[in-house]
Design a protein around this motif. Structure first.
Motif, mmCIF file in Angstrom:
data_model
loop_
_atom_site.group_PDB
_atom_site.id
_atom_site.type_symbol
_atom_site.label_atom_id
_atom_site.label_comp_id
_atom_site.label_asym_id
_atom_site.label_seq_id
_atom_site.Cartn_x
_atom_site.Cartn_y
_atom_site.Cartn_z
ATOM 1 N N ILE A 204 0.865 -1.177 0.000
ATOM 2 C CA ILE A 204 0.000 0.000 0.000
ATOM 3 C C ILE A 204 0.899 1.224 0.000
ATOM 4 N N THR A 205 0.675 2.120 -0.942
ATOM 5 C CA THR A 205 1.496 3.326 -1.032
ATOM 6 C C THR A 205 1.288 4.199 0.197
ATOM 7 N N ARG A 206 2.396 4.568 0.835
ATOM 8 C CA ARG A 206 2.343 5.444 2.004
ATOM 9 C C ARG A 206 3.263 6.642 1.761
ATOM 10 N N LEU A 207 2.814 7.794 2.181
ATOM 11 C CA LEU A 207 3.619 9.013 2.076
ATOM 12 C C LEU A 207 4.104 9.395 3.470
ATOM 13 N N PHE A 208 5.442 9.524 3.616
ATOM 14 C CA PHE A 208 6.048 9.856 4.906
ATOM 15 C C PHE A 208 6.651 11.259 4.863
ATOM 16 N N HIS A 209 6.451 11.967 5.963
ATOM 17 C CA HIS A 209 7.148 13.232 6.182
ATOM 18 C C HIS A 209 8.308 12.909 7.113
ATOM 19 N N ILE A 210 9.541 13.081 6.591
ATOM 20 C CA ILE A 210 10.735 12.654 7.320
ATOM 21 C C ILE A 210 11.618 13.847 7.629
ATOM 22 N N GLU A 211 12.101 13.893 8.858
ATOM 23 C CA GLU A 211 13.048 14.942 9.254
ATOM 24 C C GLU A 211 14.393 14.288 9.557
ATOM 25 N N LEU A 212 15.462 14.815 8.949
ATOM 26 C CA LEU A 212 16.823 14.290 9.126
ATOM 27 C C LEU A 212 17.637 15.201 10.035
ATOM 28 N N ASP A 213 18.763 14.703 10.494
ATOM 29 C CA ASP A 213 19.611 15.494 11.387
ATOM 30 C C ASP A 213 20.366 16.587 10.641
ATOM 31 N N LYS A 214 20.379 16.503 9.295
ATOM 32 C CA LYS A 214 21.061 17.523 8.488
ATOM 33 C C LYS A 214 20.417 17.560 7.099
ATOM 34 N N ASN A 215 20.743 18.572 6.339
ATOM 35 C CA ASN A 215 20.157 18.725 5.012
ATOM 36 C C ASN A 215 20.537 17.553 4.101
ATOM 37 N N LEU A 216 19.574 17.102 3.320
ATOM 38 C CA LEU A 216 19.821 16.018 2.374
ATOM 39 C C LEU A 216 20.405 16.595 1.091
ATOM 40 N N LYS A 217 21.562 16.072 0.681
ATOM 41 C CA LYS A 217 22.206 16.548 -0.545
ATOM 42 C C LYS A 217 21.394 16.137 -1.759
ATOM 43 N N MET A 218 21.440 16.970 -2.792
ATOM 44 C CA MET A 218 20.686 16.694 -4.006
ATOM 45 C C MET A 218 21.146 15.385 -4.651
ATOM 46 N N GLU A 219 22.456 15.107 -4.620
ATOM 47 C CA GLU A 219 22.967 13.876 -5.217
ATOM 48 C C GLU A 219 22.422 12.642 -4.506
ATOM 49 N N HIS A 220 22.216 12.750 -3.187
ATOM 50 C CA HIS A 220 21.656 11.625 -2.434
ATOM 51 C C HIS A 220 20.158 11.479 -2.707
ATOM 52 N N LEU A 221 19.489 12.609 -2.865
ATOM 53 C CA LEU A 221 18.066 12.558 -3.186
ATOM 54 C C LEU A 221 17.856 11.844 -4.525
ATOM 55 N N LYS A 222 18.696 12.172 -5.525
ATOM 56 C CA LYS A 222 18.585 11.525 -6.833
ATOM 57 C C LYS A 222 18.927 10.036 -6.743
ATOM 58 N N LYS A 223 19.909 9.703 -5.922
ATOM 59 C CA LYS A 223 20.308 8.307 -5.771
ATOM 60 C C LYS A 223 19.169 7.482 -5.192
ATOM 61 N N ILE A 224 18.483 8.041 -4.198
ATOM 62 C CA ILE A 224 17.343 7.340 -3.596
ATOM 63 C C ILE A 224 16.223 7.203 -4.624
ATOM 64 N N ARG A 225 15.986 8.252 -5.400
ATOM 65 C CA ARG A 225 14.914 8.229 -6.394
ATOM 66 C C ARG A 225 15.199 7.176 -7.479
ATOM 67 N N ASP A 226 16.459 7.051 -7.880
ATOM 68 C CA ASP A 226 16.821 6.110 -8.945
ATOM 69 C C ASP A 226 16.881 4.673 -8.444
ATOM 70 N N GLY A 227 17.024 4.488 -7.133
ATOM 71 C CA GLY A 227 17.127 3.150 -6.566
ATOM 72 C C GLY A 227 18.571 2.740 -6.383
#
Length: 309
Positions: A204-227
């Protein structure tokens, strides 16, 4: 004949004459009550009313005692007849259930039972032709989980989400999916095994609001999106983005995994600590009009939306 002779004639025949004096029923001539007989009848009569006592003001002393009636109550530990269990699940009537039991189509906890009058517990695994039965009506409860409650039905874990939905229903519901003890947001409970099996496979698709201890880098965001792969296991998400008008350490993550640990696995692998996790949507369900710590039953329209997934 004179009057005196007429009177004497009537007395001789033991019949009073016309002018004979009637027998007085004044005190002294009234028939005596047999007190002993009266008391005996009262004591023998089961319907006799108890003798009441009154004080000088005329108020009744004590209370009328009613005969105790013994009420025989059913003990849930005694179980429920197997044919009734099957009938309550909606498969067939009791008479038809007896036929299916006799032909060996019913199993209890993995063993074929063909004994008439056999009793089972609600917790038993009863199957008809391989399909598990449920004698309770299908129930679906949505909770907006607060912090500090473990997602389990075990009493050994301290405060659990089961404590929060204890008054929601008498059905034996269980949480579907997981949220960590300190995670918050939407959590679904049900006793519908078919629903659970269907969405355990599909997710079941779930949408999470997540807070991290520091800013998420754009390169890491893309890596997560690509798998990417963690410990030989491929991890895929449906979508990830920064939360609009918020710092870069707040992320929106959409995924179908039913577990909660996968979120920490994703970010810890990229050297981020997860500070807060909040499940904002669950399939077609949202937190609208559902305060933290409260629950509600799903509507028929919401169930119809799930059937379309």
């Amino acid at each position: 004949m004179s009057t005196e002779e007429n009177f004497d004639r009537g007395r001789g025949s033991k019949k009073p004459g016309k002018n004979a004096r009637k027998k007085s029923m004044a005190r002294g001539n009234a028939p005596l009550k047999n007190e002993g007989t009266s008391k005996t009848k009262e004591s023998k009569s089961p319907s006799a009313k108890p003798k009441l006592k009154f004080d000088k003001d005329g108020k009744e002393i004590g209370r009328r005692q009613k005969p105790a009636v013994e009420v025989k109550r059913s003990n849930p530990q005694d179980g429920i007849r197997l044919n009734k269990y099957i009938a309550n699940s909606g498969v067939c009537s009791r008479r038809e259930a007896d036929t299916y039991i006799a032909t060996g189509l019913v199993t209890v906890n993995g063993k074929v039972v063909n004994e008439m009058g056999y009793k089972v517990q609600l917790s038993d695994d009863v199957r008809f032709d391989g399909r598990r039965l449920n004698p309770e009506p299908n129930t679906y409860v949505l909770l907006n989980k607060p912090k500090g409650f473990a997602t389990t039905d075990s009493n050994a874990k301290g405060m659990t989400v089961m404590d929060l939905v204890a008054n929601a229903t008498t059905a034996k519901i269980k949480p579907f999916g997981r949220l960590g003890r300190n995670a918050t947001g939407l959590l679904l409970f049900t006793n519908d095994d078919e629903f659970v099996q269907k969405f355990m496979k599909k997710g079941i698709t779930r949408l999470f609001h997540i807070e991290l201890d520091k800013n998420l880098k754009m390169e890491h965001l893309k890596k997560i999106r690509d798998g990417f792969t963690v410990d030989g296991k491929e991890i895929h998400v449906e979508d990830i983005s920064y939360v609009t008008n918020s710092p870069k350490n707040e992320i929106g993550l959409k995924m179908k995994h039913t577990g909660n640990s996968i979120i920490r696995t994703i970010f810890e692998n990229l050297e981020y600590d997860v500070v807060r996790v909040d499940c904002v949507t669950l399939g077609p369900l949202t937190k609208k009009d559902l305060p933290r710590g409260r629950w509600r039953h799903l509507t028929q329209n919401e169930l119809n939306l799930f059937s379309m997934l």
